[in-house]
Structure formats: structure tokens, C-alpha cells
Motif scaffolding. Sequence first.
Motif, PDB file in Angstrom:
ATOM      1  N   LEU A 180       0.810  -1.219   0.000  1.00  0.00           N
ATOM      2  CA  LEU A 180       0.000   0.000   0.000  1.00  0.00           C
ATOM      3  C   LEU A 180       0.846   1.274   0.000  1.00  0.00           C
ATOM      4  O   LEU A 180       0.553   2.217  -0.745  1.00  0.00           O
ATOM      5  N   PHE A 181       1.898   1.320   0.820  1.00  0.00           N
ATOM      6  CA  PHE A 181       2.732   2.520   0.893  1.00  0.00           C
ATOM      7  C   PHE A 181       3.416   2.791  -0.449  1.00  0.00           C
ATOM      8  O   PHE A 181       3.385   3.913  -0.951  1.00  0.00           O
ATOM      9  N   ASN A 182       4.017   1.770  -1.019  1.00  0.00           N
ATOM     10  CA  ASN A 182       4.712   1.969  -2.291  1.00  0.00           C
ATOM     11  C   ASN A 182       3.751   2.259  -3.426  1.00  0.00           C
ATOM     12  O   ASN A 182       4.093   2.994  -4.347  1.00  0.00           O
ATOM     13  N   LEU A 183       2.556   1.704  -3.367  1.00  0.00           N
ATOM     14  CA  LEU A 183       1.549   2.013  -4.382  1.00  0.00           C
ATOM     15  C   LEU A 183       1.134   3.482  -4.303  1.00  0.00           C
ATOM     16  O   LEU A 183       1.019   4.156  -5.337  1.00  0.00           O
ATOM     17  N   ALA A 213       1.897   6.368  -7.167  1.00  0.00           N
ATOM     18  CA  ALA A 213       0.827   7.159  -7.781  1.00  0.00           C
ATOM     19  C   ALA A 213       1.078   8.661  -7.636  1.00  0.00           C
ATOM     20  O   ALA A 213       0.714   9.440  -8.508  1.00  0.00           O
ATOM     21  N   ALA A 214       1.701   9.070  -6.534  1.00  0.00           N
ATOM     22  CA  ALA A 214       1.894  10.497  -6.278  1.00  0.00           C
ATOM     23  C   ALA A 214       3.201  11.047  -6.853  1.00  0.00           C
ATOM     24  O   ALA A 214       3.309  12.257  -7.094  1.00  0.00           O
ATOM     25  N   GLY A 239      10.010   2.573 -10.012  1.00  0.00           N
ATOM     26  CA  GLY A 239      10.685   1.792  -8.975  1.00  0.00           C
ATOM     27  C   GLY A 239       9.759   1.427  -7.831  1.00  0.00           C
ATOM     28  O   GLY A 239       9.730   0.272  -7.377  1.00  0.00           O
ATOM     29  N   MET A 240       8.992   2.387  -7.356  1.00  0.00           N
ATOM     30  CA  MET A 240       8.057   2.114  -6.265  1.00  0.00           C
ATOM     31  C   MET A 240       6.938   1.183  -6.728  1.00  0.00           C
ATOM     32  O   MET A 240       6.474   0.341  -5.954  1.00  0.00           O
TER      33      MET A 240
END
Length: 62
Positions: free
Chosen positions: A16-19, A23-24, A40-41
Motif C-alpha cells: 500500500l505505501f509503495n503504491l 501514484a503520487a 521503482g516504487m
Amino acid sequence: MKALLPSRPVLWFLFLFNLMVAAAAPFVIDGAQGVLTAAGMGAVSLGAGAGLVRDRRARPAS
């Protein structure tokens, strides 16, 4: 550390954090650096998501 990484809460956090960061990133960081950060994320997020799916399939139904 090896026992902590494959645990479900850690995989959910990584997913969730990397997604969210992927996106941002193109909106926060300009240019190619934002695109590469998002890629990368996104790759890390996909890897954590694959770990969640693989773990789900490996568990027997109860």
C-alpha cells in the motif's frame, strides 16, 4: 530480519505505501526523476502484492 519481511502485515504495508508513493511521485517530482521513482516504487509494490497472493495460495483452506 528475514522472518519479518515475509509476514503479512509487512507485505501489506509495503504494497500500500509503495503504491501510494508510485501514484503520487509524477505529480510531486518533476521530469524523468518522478517517472523513474514511480516505476521503482511500482515494482516494489507489485513484488509485495505477488508475495501476498503467493502466501494466500500456499495456505490450506480451513
